[in-house]
Enzyme design. Structure first.
Site, PDB file in Angstrom:
ATOM      1  N   HIS A   1       0.838  -1.203   0.000  1.00  0.00           N
ATOM      2  CA  HIS A   1       0.000   0.000   0.000  1.00  0.00           C
ATOM      3  C   HIS A   1       0.872   1.250   0.000  1.00  0.00           C
ATOM      4  CE1 HIS A   1      -3.036  -2.949   1.507  1.00  0.00           C
ATOM      5  NE2 HIS A   1      -3.793  -2.249   0.676  1.00  0.00           N
TER       6      HIS A   1
ATOM      7  N   HIS B   1       1.377   1.550  -5.866  1.00  0.00           N
ATOM      8  CA  HIS B   1       0.065   0.911  -5.970  1.00  0.00           C
ATOM      9  C   HIS B   1      -0.984   1.932  -6.391  1.00  0.00           C
ATOM     10  CE1 HIS B   1      -3.645  -1.149  -4.982  1.00  0.00           C
ATOM     11  NE2 HIS B   1      -3.905  -0.245  -4.052  1.00  0.00           N
TER      12      HIS B   1
ATOM     13  N   HIS C   1      -7.188   6.714  -3.167  1.00  0.00           N
ATOM     14  CA  HIS C   1      -8.077   5.725  -2.551  1.00  0.00           C
ATOM     15  C   HIS C   1      -7.447   5.006  -1.366  1.00  0.00           C
ATOM     16  CE1 HIS C   1      -5.658   2.760  -4.702  1.00  0.00           C
ATOM     17  NE2 HIS C   1      -6.257   1.829  -3.979  1.00  0.00           N
ATOM     18  N   ASP C   2      -6.133   4.968  -1.261  1.00  0.00           N
ATOM     19  CA  ASP C   2      -5.459   4.347  -0.116  1.00  0.00           C
ATOM     20  C   ASP C   2      -4.546   5.334   0.594  1.00  0.00           C
ATOM     21  OD1 ASP C   2      -6.416   1.747   0.220  1.00  0.00           O
ATOM     22  OD2 ASP C   2      -5.190   0.947  -1.394  1.00  0.00           O
TER      23      ASP C   2
ATOM     24  N   ASP D   1      -8.875  -1.438  -8.205  1.00  0.00           N
ATOM     25  CA  ASP D   1      -8.225  -1.637  -6.906  1.00  0.00           C
ATOM     26  C   ASP D   1      -7.680  -3.048  -6.741  1.00  0.00           C
ATOM     27  OD1 ASP D   1      -7.360  -0.972  -4.380  1.00  0.00           O
ATOM     28  OD2 ASP D   1      -9.296  -1.333  -3.433  1.00  0.00           O
TER      29      ASP D   1
END
Length: 502
Positions: free
Chosen positions: A218, A222, A258-259, A368
């Protein structure tokens, strides 16, 4: 509560210690820290951000709440709580102490206005940006050959075989900044939405910095990979002819953030350690809520949409959260069932804003967890990285006498059985429905790669040594159980949040 952003001017000629630039995180474990007292001021200069872990860590120091400190909100700070696990105790208020000041008055952060919490690396970048000398920041420091190769790769950014690892090397570790900036320009969104170039660049720099690049999986690479996959999906005929510029801007920003600030551990870990984030978000989509609030914090900090009407910028923040929250694997079955129902009834109408938004949610979910659908050379690297992150969490849990989460014990699991279970119960059902929605060459290519990759992992499993094969049945059973829980939408306590490879 008014948030005051005060950026101290640091001497640019002073060398910054390597340990200051190396990590960002809210939870840091240090043997020299006091358990309940104020943190060592020297360590205040070492960590900031969300959550980070180190193999030599012993005591948790503090946390910075991005969603509360950076974002002006009507919701005040919740009172701090002492965890049932003392090494995870949190006192984020002590972070308001001024760096390098050890006097008692330095820890009285609650008596002063709340200031922006930045690392030394962020201070340096922000100071230079605000002083109007951005041209002196060599963000990527590359020779012409490497820059030229990166530009050549961007010409094929819509290719599903795009090698994000090579692109990250060619951009000197700035793949997320370079890729996202290129895509926004390619769509003409910078001009269309009248985005300030300096604000946009600063926003992308801060986004990339807030990913923890010491996480095996993560990290910003990524995020860049998901953004590239999202672009591929946005190019599909069904979407390309229906999506508005607003939809495209929202999809790319959601993919890039998103992360954001991911800690490298999953939701059940935060819950069972009684972590402050789990309490703040009431054990529901803890990480996804944090990613969203972190992204909103950066949007407001940089003022990227400050020129838009307030209602428009708030709608953008809300819709951004809706996309990011859709990546919660514990809600996989809900989204998949709804998607399947729409396809069975053939009632998806992309002229409807709500239906387009739902398709964007499904596209982001596919982007994702698309690693099993990449060519073997890329998919294998991602599989090894995500599994190593699982195993690192398991090592932390063992060290502190906690129950090891499913898929996180390196002694009973292998990369192969984890990946086979994930493909069988999570990835294959999702991408099969996506292929029904968008029956194109890309969709069939992804399913073909996933079938080949699954067979390759099965072949590697058979080649394992006899000693490893003895442990395989129990490992495979645990993997199948965890993956099945995700596919059936079981509670996030039954399957680690990190198992979604996101």
């Amino acid at each position: 509560m008014e948030v005051c952003y005060q950026l101290p001017v640091l001497p640019l000629d002073r060398p910054v210690p390597k340990h200051v630039l190396s990590r960002r995180g809210a939870i840091s474990f240090s043997s020299s820290s006091s358990l309940f007292g104020a943190p060592d001021p020297r360590q205040l200069s070492q960590r900031r951000g969300a959550i980070s872990y180190d193999s030599s860590d012993q005591t948790a120091l503090y946390i910075r709440m991005l969603g509360d400190v950076r974002v002006r909100s009507q919701v005040g700070f919740e009172p701090e709580r002492r965890s049932s696990h003392p090494y995870l105790c949190i006192d984020f208020r002590t972070l308001h102490a001024r760096l390098g000041c050890g006097s008692p008055s330095a820890s009285s952060g609650t008596e002063r206005r709340v200031h922006r919490l930045l690392s030394f690396q962020r201070y340096l970048h922000s100071s230079r940006l605000l002083r109007g000398i951005t041209q002196q920041i060599p963000l990527p420091i590359l020779d012409e050959d490497y820059s030229g190769q990166a530009r050549c790769m961007l010409e094929k950014v819509g290719n599903w075989n795009f090698d994000i690892f090579l692109f990250d090397k060619l951009t000197n570790g700035n793949s997320l900044i370079t890729l996202t900036f290129h895509l926004l320009n390619q769509y003409g969104l910078v001009e269309l939405f009248q985005l300030d170039m300096v604000k946009l660049w600063r926003f992308l720099v801060l986004v990339q910095e807030d990913y923890h690049n010491d996480n095996p999986y993560h990290n910003s690479v990524h995020a860049a990979d998901v953004t590239q996959a999202m672009f591929c999906f946005l190019q599909e005929p069904m979407l390309a002819k229906s999506l508005t510029s607003y939809d495209i801007l929202l999809g790319l920003l959601a993919a890039a953030t998103h992360d954001l600030d991911h800690p490298g551990v999953n939701q059940p870990f935060l819950i069972k350690t009684d972590h402050y984030l789990a309490t703040l978000y009431r054990n529901t989509s803890v990480l996804e809520n944090h990613h969203w609030k972190s992204a909103v914090g950066l949007l407001r900090e940089t003022g990227l949409f400050s020129h838009l009407p307030t209602e428009d910028s708030l709608n953008m923040e809300r819709d951004l959260g809706s996309l990011i929250l859709a990546t919660d694997i514990s809600r996989q079955n809900d989204y998949l069932s709804r998607f399947r129902t729409h396809l069975d009834q053939d009632n998806l109408c992309l002229s409807s804003a709500s239906h387009r938004h739902f398709v964007l949610q499904m596209a982001l979910k596919c982007a994702d967890i698309c690693n099993p659908c990449r060519p073997w050379e890329l998919s294998k690297q991602w599989s090894e990285k995500v599994t190593e992150e699982f195993f690192q969490q398991g090592d932390i849990e063992k060290k502190h006498k906690l129950e090891v989460s499913p898929l996180c014990d390196r002694e009973t699991n292998t990369v192969g059985n984890i990946q086979i279970g994930f493909m069988t119960y999570v990835a294959e059902p999702l991408f099969a429905e996506w292929a029904r929605f968008s029956d194109t060459r890309l969709s069939q290519t992804m399913l073909g790669h996933m079938g080949l990759n699954k067979a390759s992992w099965g072949g590697l499993q058979q080649e394992q040594t006899p000693a490893s094969e003895e442990a395989e049945p129990s490992a495979a059973a645990a993997t199948d159980s965890a993956a099945a829980a995700a596919a059936t939408g079981s509670s996030s306590k039954e399957i680690p949040q990190g198992s979604r490879e996101s």
